[in-house]
Design an enzyme around this catalytic site. Structure first.
Site, PDB file in Angstrom:
ATOM      1  N   LYS A  93      26.706  15.299  39.806  1.00  0.00           N
ATOM      2  CA  LYS A  93      27.354  16.367  40.567  1.00  0.00           C
ATOM      3  C   LYS A  93      28.160  15.742  41.681  1.00  0.00           C
ATOM      4  O   LYS A  93      27.654  14.921  42.454  1.00  0.00           O
ATOM      5  CB  LYS A  93      26.277  17.294  41.174  1.00  0.00           C
ATOM      6  CG  LYS A  93      26.867  18.439  41.960  1.00  0.00           C
ATOM      7  CD  LYS A  93      27.251  19.599  41.070  1.00  0.00           C
ATOM      8  CE  LYS A  93      28.227  20.573  41.698  1.00  0.00           C
ATOM      9  NZ  LYS A  93      29.657  20.125  41.601  1.00  0.00           N
ATOM     10  N   GLN A 114      27.394  10.254  47.302  1.00  0.00           N
ATOM     11  CA  GLN A 114      27.034  11.575  46.778  1.00  0.00           C
ATOM     12  C   GLN A 114      25.591  11.597  46.278  1.00  0.00           C
ATOM     13  O   GLN A 114      24.882  12.596  46.442  1.00  0.00           O
ATOM     14  CB  GLN A 114      27.994  11.926  45.627  1.00  0.00           C
ATOM     15  CG  GLN A 114      28.018  13.394  45.251  1.00  0.00           C
ATOM     16  CD  GLN A 114      28.914  14.213  46.162  1.00  0.00           C
ATOM     17  OE1 GLN A 114      30.026  13.811  46.450  1.00  0.00           O
ATOM     18  NE2 GLN A 114      28.440  15.350  46.608  1.00  0.00           N
ATOM     19  N   LYS A 117      23.418  11.987  49.307  1.00  0.00           N
ATOM     20  CA  LYS A 117      23.681  13.302  49.901  1.00  0.00           C
ATOM     21  C   LYS A 117      22.985  14.398  49.093  1.00  0.00           C
ATOM     22  O   LYS A 117      22.287  15.245  49.633  1.00  0.00           O
ATOM     23  CB  LYS A 117      25.200  13.542  49.895  1.00  0.00           C
ATOM     24  CG  LYS A 117      25.645  14.834  50.496  1.00  0.00           C
ATOM     25  CD  LYS A 117      27.096  15.157  50.150  1.00  0.00           C
ATOM     26  CE  LYS A 117      28.064  14.035  50.471  1.00  0.00           C
ATOM     27  NZ  LYS A 117      29.474  14.464  50.359  1.00  0.00           N
ATOM     28  N   LYS A 129      31.228  11.214  40.972  1.00  0.00           N
ATOM     29  CA  LYS A 129      32.508  11.494  41.640  1.00  0.00           C
ATOM     30  C   LYS A 129      33.618  11.111  40.675  1.00  0.00           C
ATOM     31  O   LYS A 129      33.423  10.266  39.805  1.00  0.00           O
ATOM     32  CB  LYS A 129      32.633  10.657  42.917  1.00  0.00           C
ATOM     33  CG  LYS A 129      33.549  11.241  43.945  1.00  0.00           C
ATOM     34  CD  LYS A 129      32.829  12.270  44.796  1.00  0.00           C
ATOM     35  CE  LYS A 129      33.760  12.980  45.753  1.00  0.00           C
ATOM     36  NZ  LYS A 129      32.997  13.734  46.753  1.00  0.00           N
ATOM     37  N   GLY A 168      35.651  20.211  43.738  1.00  0.00           N
ATOM     38  CA  GLY A 168      36.839  19.717  44.427  1.00  0.00           C
ATOM     39  C   GLY A 168      36.522  18.613  45.421  1.00  0.00           C
ATOM     40  O   GLY A 168      35.368  18.300  45.709  1.00  0.00           O
ATOM     41  N   ASP A 169      37.567  17.998  45.929  1.00  0.00           N
ATOM     42  CA  ASP A 169      37.515  17.048  47.035  1.00  0.00           C
ATOM     43  C   ASP A 169      38.958  17.028  47.553  1.00  0.00           C
ATOM     44  O   ASP A 169      39.706  17.987  47.321  1.00  0.00           O
ATOM     45  CB  ASP A 169      37.019  15.671  46.558  1.00  0.00           C
ATOM     46  CG  ASP A 169      36.565  14.759  47.699  1.00  0.00           C
ATOM     47  OD1 ASP A 169      35.431  14.892  48.171  1.00  0.00           O
ATOM     48  OD2 ASP A 169      37.377  13.896  48.133  1.00  0.00           O
ATOM     49  N   THR A 213      31.255  23.434  53.482  1.00  0.00           N
ATOM     50  CA  THR A 213      31.175  22.076  54.033  1.00  0.00           C
ATOM     51  C   THR A 213      31.357  22.109  55.543  1.00  0.00           C
ATOM     52  O   THR A 213      30.579  21.515  56.294  1.00  0.00           O
ATOM     53  CB  THR A 213      32.227  21.150  53.380  1.00  0.00           C
ATOM     54  OG1 THR A 213      32.190  21.350  51.965  1.00  0.00           O
ATOM     55  CG2 THR A 213      31.946  19.698  53.685  1.00  0.00           C
ATOM     56  N   ASN A 244      40.329  21.804  53.877  1.00  0.00           N
ATOM     57  CA  ASN A 244      39.249  22.770  53.734  1.00  0.00           C
ATOM     58  C   ASN A 244      38.076  22.503  54.680  1.00  0.00           C
ATOM     59  O   ASN A 244      37.549  23.411  55.310  1.00  0.00           O
ATOM     60  CB  ASN A 244      38.787  22.723  52.272  1.00  0.00           C
ATOM     61  CG  ASN A 244      37.791  23.786  51.968  1.00  0.00           C
ATOM     62  OD1 ASN A 244      38.059  24.959  52.183  1.00  0.00           O
ATOM     63  ND2 ASN A 244      36.625  23.395  51.525  1.00  0.00           N
TER      64      ASN A 244
HETATM   65  N1  GLU Z   1      33.489  16.788  47.316  1.00  0.00           N
HETATM   66  C1  GLU Z   1      32.411  17.414  48.013  1.00  0.00           C
HETATM   67  C2  GLU Z   1      31.500  16.367  48.606  1.00  0.00           C
HETATM   68  O1  GLU Z   1      31.969  15.329  49.031  1.00  0.00           O
HETATM   69  C3  GLU Z   1      31.708  18.488  47.194  1.00  0.00           C
HETATM   70  C4  GLU Z   1      31.109  18.077  45.899  1.00  0.00           C
HETATM   71  C5  GLU Z   1      30.583  19.214  45.048  1.00  0.00           C
HETATM   72  O2  GLU Z   1      30.593  20.363  45.480  1.00  0.00           O
HETATM   73  O3  GLU Z   1      30.141  18.923  43.926  1.00  0.00           O
HETATM   74  O4  GLU Z   1      30.305  16.521  48.736  1.00  0.00           O
END
Ligand code: GLU
Length: 449
Positions: A93, A114, A117, A129, A168-169, A213, A244
């Site tokens: 994810k 990630q 996190k 990612k 997204g990112d 976020t 965002n």
């Molecule tokens: N890109 C975001 C992050 O850095 C969200 C990732 C997601 O929602 O899967 O955590």
């Protein structure tokens, strides 16, 4: 500065040898390994089972060609990536980034961060990612659509709601997710809503995902300020970026009584001492897709648009770097400290350089690392997956309440872990250890796979 013990040094040396030139990835790994000395001292089996080495090695890395046709009929080629970093806790994810700076090292650093996190959220999500060196700036909707369709044509074979769930990112928002979801649906002949998150509300998106976020980072900093008996109320804040994350960080700071006096994009920053006008920023960035210089042009007197120096020259009580990696240097950190900054919360991924983090910690500034502070985005993605799986749709209030309690959990976990390992108030150490232990325990249970 924490130093690594010999065994961790050896693992770090091997990571550097194997990933030559991938500076951001090496930086991200080093920061985590520097935190693990105290864990390894208590739990030598993490070394014996090579759990640390295994966590530093992505499960799978996919690189592919993305051919597409621009509005002039020219054939363009970009490179696509998906790094499926770790699936011990759930499907891979993590977001997709479309930006010319994207390369394998950047995607690996983001996938590594990630993993930790996502573990910190306490939710069942692994880490991954992806992205492309495609630059959406100045491209028409038609070009973006054709690029997204081509990108998804290849990526789709690697995805699935139980396998890998992108979002997204930077450079990937609701428009891009819509085009990619449409192409996935067409190719798979399945309405598999939970294969992507950050979807539009009309086709399975979650309320509060867009805001999550920024709101989440603000909750985290609020909890951190509370440990010193204070809050955002009456504080002057600087938020870098104007995408965002930055927009919804500014919105929540204002709701908590703070005043945001500056924000930026990659060309420069605007200062508005009366408080940044968010409706105007939203109009410029979300609707018109223009540069932040437009803000000063439209607002006129009282605002300044500056392209020299750094946004961190603007004095503030709370700084929330919400643009991109390594945007806040040691020099910036020293300036912020000299100007009396009280707390720093990272909305972006790894925006502070290692030197900057050291400066903040030595000065006793409250510092929230991105992998903890910005976890609200991916956590709400997991809530989107829950809603999709139960074919349900929650209210904004219900979703925001879950987000707030998840952020409280992330904050408290980091703080308690830092206390447990003898470093009270060190959120970097707390986040790295707590994230690592959760992933490592699951991996240990699975045996050597
Ligand atoms: N890109 C975001 C992050 O850095 C969200 C990732 C997601 O929602 O899967 O955590």
């Amino acid at each position: 500065m924490t130093t690594m013990d010999e065994k961790l040094e050896a693992i770090m040396a091997e990571v550097m040898r194997r990933n030559t030139g991938e500076e951001e990835f090496i930086q991200a790994v080093r920061e985590v390994l520097e935190s693990l000395g105290r864990v390894v001292a208590k739990r030598p089996d993490y070394i014996d089972n090579a759990l640390i080495e295994r966590i530093c090695e992505p499960e799978r890395q996919i690189i592919f060609r993305v051919p597409w046709v621009d509005d002039q009929g020219r054939v363009c080629i970009n490179r696509g990536f998906r790094v499926q970093f770790n699936s011990a806790l759930g499907p891979f994810k993590g977001g997709l980034r479309f930006h010319p700076s994207v390369n394998l090292g950047i995607v690996k650093f983001l996938g590594f961060e990630q993993t930790f996190k996502n573990a910190l959220t306490g939710l069942p999500i692994g880490g991954g990612k992806g992205g492309s060196d495609f630059n959406p700036r100045g491209r028409s909707d038609g070009e973006v659509m054709r690029f997204c369709q081509s990108f998804m044509t290849e990526l789709s074979r690697h995805l699935g709601e139980y396998t890998d769930v992108p979002a997204g990112d930077i450079g990937v928002g609701a428009r891009e997710i819509g085009y990619m979801f449409g192409q996935y649906k067409r190719l798979s002949n399945r309405y598999e809503a939970a294969v992507l998150t950050g979807k539009g509300l009309s086709y399975g998106g979650s309320r509060a995902r867009k805001e999550a976020t920024g709101y989440g980072a603000t909750y985290f900093v609020e909890a951190m300020l509370a440990t010193r008996g204070t809050s955002f109320d009456g504080k002057t804040c600087v938020v870098s970026g104007s995408g965002n994350v930055a927009i919804y960080t500014m919105e929540k700071i204002r709701a908590h009584g703070g005043r945001v006096v500056a924000c930026s994009d990659s060309n420069g920053y605007v200062v508005d001492e009366s408080g940044i006008d968010l409706d105007l920023v939203k109009e410029i960035k979300e609707v018109r897709r223009e540069r932040i210089s437009e803000y000063a042009r439209q607002k006129g007197t009282g605002t300044r648009y500056i392209t020299m120096g750094s946004i961190w020259d603007v004095p503030c009580d709370v700084a929330m770097p919400s643009a991109t990696q390594n945007e806040l240097t040691g020099k910036d950190a020293r300036r912020l400290v000299a100007n009396g900054v009280l707390a720093v919360g990272e909305g972006a991924n790894m925006p502070s350089t290692p030197e900057a983090i050291r400066v903040f910690q030595e000065a006793g500034v409250l510092f929230a690392p991105g992998k903890a502070a910005n976890a609200g985005g991916v956590a709400t993605s997991a809530l989107e997956m829950q809603q999709n799986a139960s074919r349900d749709s929650w209210t904004f209030e219900q979703t925001e309440q879950r987000l707030a309690s998840i952020m409280r959990h992330v904050h408290d976990t980091c703080a308690a872990t830092a206390d447990e390992f003898g470093a009270p108030g060190n959120y970097v150490l707390g986040a790295n250890i707590a994230g690592f232990v959760r992933v490592a325990e699951a991996m240990r249970a699975f045996g050597v796979i």
